[in-house]
Design a protein around this motif. Structure first.
Motif, PDB file in Angstrom:
ATOM      1  N   HIS A  68       0.818  -1.253   0.073  1.00  0.00           N
ATOM      2  CA  HIS A  68      -0.095  -0.089  -0.132  1.00  0.00           C
ATOM      3  C   HIS A  68       0.859   1.174  -0.099  1.00  0.00           C
ATOM      4  CE1 HIS A  68      -3.810  -2.152   0.647  1.00  0.00           C
ATOM      5  NE2 HIS A  68      -3.103  -2.916   1.142  1.00  0.00           N
ATOM      6  N   ARG A  69       2.246   1.066  -0.111  1.00  0.00           N
ATOM      7  CA  ARG A  69       2.907   2.324  -0.266  1.00  0.00           C
ATOM      8  C   ARG A  69       3.015   3.262   0.785  1.00  0.00           C
ATOM      9  NH1 ARG A  69       5.249   3.890  -4.986  1.00  0.00           N
ATOM     10  NH2 ARG A  69       6.683   4.773  -3.550  1.00  0.00           N
ATOM     11  N   HIS A  70       3.450   2.564   1.798  1.00  0.00           N
ATOM     12  CA  HIS A  70       3.452   3.531   2.903  1.00  0.00           C
ATOM     13  C   HIS A  70       4.268   4.950   2.885  1.00  0.00           C
ATOM     14  CE1 HIS A  70       4.420   3.960   7.718  1.00  0.00           C
ATOM     15  NE2 HIS A  70       3.633   4.757   7.144  1.00  0.00           N
ATOM     16  N   PRO A  71       3.586   6.037   3.011  1.00  0.00           N
ATOM     17  CA  PRO A  71       4.422   7.325   2.739  1.00  0.00           C
ATOM     18  C   PRO A  71       5.368   7.790   3.464  1.00  0.00           C
ATOM     19  CG  PRO A  71       2.153   7.925   3.645  1.00  0.00           C
ATOM     20  CD  PRO A  71       2.126   6.327   3.477  1.00  0.00           C
ATOM     21  N   LEU A  85      10.609  -2.271 -12.145  1.00  0.00           N
ATOM     22  CA  LEU A  85       9.784  -0.927 -11.785  1.00  0.00           C
ATOM     23  C   LEU A  85       8.602  -0.599 -12.771  1.00  0.00           C
ATOM     24  CD1 LEU A  85      12.470   1.391 -10.550  1.00  0.00           C
ATOM     25  CD2 LEU A  85      10.593   0.096  -9.260  1.00  0.00           C
ATOM     26  N   ASP A  86       8.809  -0.860 -14.005  1.00  0.00           N
ATOM     27  CA  ASP A  86       7.810  -0.834 -14.985  1.00  0.00           C
ATOM     28  C   ASP A  86       6.395  -1.446 -14.795  1.00  0.00           C
ATOM     29  OD1 ASP A  86       9.361  -2.958 -15.758  1.00  0.00           O
ATOM     30  OD2 ASP A  86       8.464  -2.777 -17.809  1.00  0.00           O
ATOM     31  N   PHE A  87       6.542  -2.481 -13.977  1.00  0.00           N
ATOM     32  CA  PHE A  87       5.352  -3.318 -13.717  1.00  0.00           C
ATOM     33  C   PHE A  87       5.035  -3.012 -12.433  1.00  0.00           C
ATOM     34  CE2 PHE A  87       3.962  -6.960 -11.004  1.00  0.00           C
ATOM     35  CZ  PHE A  87       2.894  -7.274 -11.669  1.00  0.00           C
ATOM     36  N   TRP A  88       5.867  -2.889 -11.211  1.00  0.00           N
ATOM     37  CA  TRP A  88       5.545  -2.767  -9.965  1.00  0.00           C
ATOM     38  C   TRP A  88       5.039  -1.117  -9.634  1.00  0.00           C
ATOM     39  CZ3 TRP A  88       4.458  -6.204  -6.721  1.00  0.00           C
ATOM     40  CH2 TRP A  88       4.894  -7.544  -6.863  1.00  0.00           C
ATOM     41  N   LEU A  89       5.554  -0.174 -10.058  1.00  0.00           N
ATOM     42  CA  LEU A  89       5.369   1.135  -9.726  1.00  0.00           C
ATOM     43  C   LEU A  89       3.777   1.449 -10.044  1.00  0.00           C
ATOM     44  CD1 LEU A  89       6.466   3.313  -8.311  1.00  0.00           C
ATOM     45  CD2 LEU A  89       7.337   4.381 -10.500  1.00  0.00           C
ATOM     46  N   ALA A  94      -1.445   2.054  -8.155  1.00  0.00           N
ATOM     47  CA  ALA A  94      -2.959   1.632  -8.192  1.00  0.00           C
ATOM     48  C   ALA A  94      -3.714   1.457  -6.679  1.00  0.00           C
ATOM     49  CB  ALA A  94      -3.465   0.687  -9.089  1.00  0.00           C
ATOM     50  N   ASN A  95      -2.942   0.742  -6.147  1.00  0.00           N
ATOM     51  CA  ASN A  95      -3.448   0.217  -4.877  1.00  0.00           C
ATOM     52  C   ASN A  95      -3.590   1.287  -4.014  1.00  0.00           C
ATOM     53  OD1 ASN A  95      -2.966  -2.227  -5.443  1.00  0.00           O
ATOM     54  ND2 ASN A  95      -1.409  -3.107  -4.381  1.00  0.00           N
ATOM     55  N   ARG A  96      -2.674   2.357  -4.048  1.00  0.00           N
ATOM     56  CA  ARG A  96      -2.566   3.368  -2.934  1.00  0.00           C
ATOM     57  C   ARG A  96      -3.939   4.261  -3.518  1.00  0.00           C
ATOM     58  NH1 ARG A  96       2.336   7.499  -2.833  1.00  0.00           N
ATOM     59  NH2 ARG A  96       3.209   6.036  -1.047  1.00  0.00           N
ATOM     60  N   GLU A  97      -4.167   4.455  -4.829  1.00  0.00           N
ATOM     61  CA  GLU A  97      -5.229   5.301  -5.204  1.00  0.00           C
ATOM     62  C   GLU A  97      -6.460   4.735  -4.982  1.00  0.00           C
ATOM     63  OE1 GLU A  97      -7.478   8.328  -7.078  1.00  0.00           O
ATOM     64  OE2 GLU A  97      -5.498   8.137  -6.354  1.00  0.00           O
ATOM     65  N   ARG A  98      -6.451   3.248  -5.123  1.00  0.00           N
ATOM     66  CA  ARG A  98      -7.935   2.730  -4.649  1.00  0.00           C
ATOM     67  C   ARG A  98      -8.087   2.740  -2.906  1.00  0.00           C
ATOM     68  NH1 ARG A  98      -6.458  -2.471  -5.791  1.00  0.00           N
ATOM     69  NH2 ARG A  98      -5.942  -2.786  -3.490  1.00  0.00           N
ATOM     70  N   ASP A  99      -6.962   2.767  -2.282  1.00  0.00           N
ATOM     71  CA  ASP A  99      -7.298   2.980  -0.899  1.00  0.00           C
ATOM     72  C   ASP A  99      -7.922   4.523  -0.613  1.00  0.00           C
ATOM     73  OD1 ASP A  99      -6.078   0.610  -0.333  1.00  0.00           O
ATOM     74  OD2 ASP A  99      -4.123   1.241   0.298  1.00  0.00           O
ATOM     75  N   ARG A 100      -7.218   5.369  -1.479  1.00  0.00           N
ATOM     76  CA  ARG A 100      -7.733   6.773  -1.111  1.00  0.00           C
ATOM     77  C   ARG A 100      -9.166   7.079  -1.408  1.00  0.00           C
ATOM     78  NH1 ARG A 100      -9.151  10.972  -3.789  1.00  0.00           N
ATOM     79  NH2 ARG A 100      -8.688   9.975  -5.883  1.00  0.00           N
TER      80      ARG A 100
END
Length: 158
Positions: A68-71, A85-89, A94-100
């Motif tokens: 969830h990309r802890h800020p 990184l082209d796959f993971w980023l 997208a996970n972080r945006e979905r959480d928001r």
């Protein structure tokens, strides 16, 4: 370039759990010890919170720092992979945006949301307990034990 074969990568990724993770179990034990009852992965609200308290309209999400990309820049678990990184980023963003989005949807429905991060469970357990207690308030079972008559003050001599 991936360091694992496709079969090895598939096997490793299949072990990643979305529910009943160790951090989630730690929070569940703590919340139960505080005397609160909850619903797991409550599907009647957006985001299926890890712990939901429908009567209080409160939800707790227990986020893995990597997924969830802890800020927090000091979080060692929120690092990015060194390869692909082209796959993971995009996936992790997208996970972080979905959480928001899910948090905003819950708040629009009148729910309060608490996000807990995997690294918080080991870094500062006392602060974690305080955050949960502040968020949830007193448990109903504790109130019943303290005030068997429902909290009403009894009249003197009654």
């Amino acid at each position: 370039m991936d360091t694992l074969t496709p079969q090895e990568r598939s096997e490793r990724m299949s072990r990643v759990k979305g529910r009943n993770t160790k951090p989630e179990l730690v929070v569940r034990r703590l919340v139960t010890a505080l005397g609160h009852r909850y619903r797991l992965h409550y599907g009647k609200v957006p985001g299926k919170p890890d712990l939901a308290f429908p009567g209080r309209r409160k939800a707790i999400f227990v986020h893995g720092c990597f997924w969830h990309r802890h800020p927090d820049p000091s979080c060692p678990l929120a690092r990015l992979p060194k390869s692909r990184l082209d796959f993971w980023l995009p996936k992790l963003e997208a996970n972080r945006e979905r959480d928001r989005v899910k948090r905003a949807q819950l708040e629009a429905l009148g729910w309060s949301v608490l996000e807990l991060w995997e690294c918080e469970l080991t870094r500062a357990p006392e602060q974690l307990t305080e955050r949960i207690m502040d968020f949830l308030g007193p448990s109903r079972s504790a109130t019943k034990h303290l005030y068997p008559d429902g909290g009403a003050a009894s009249a003197p001599g009654a």
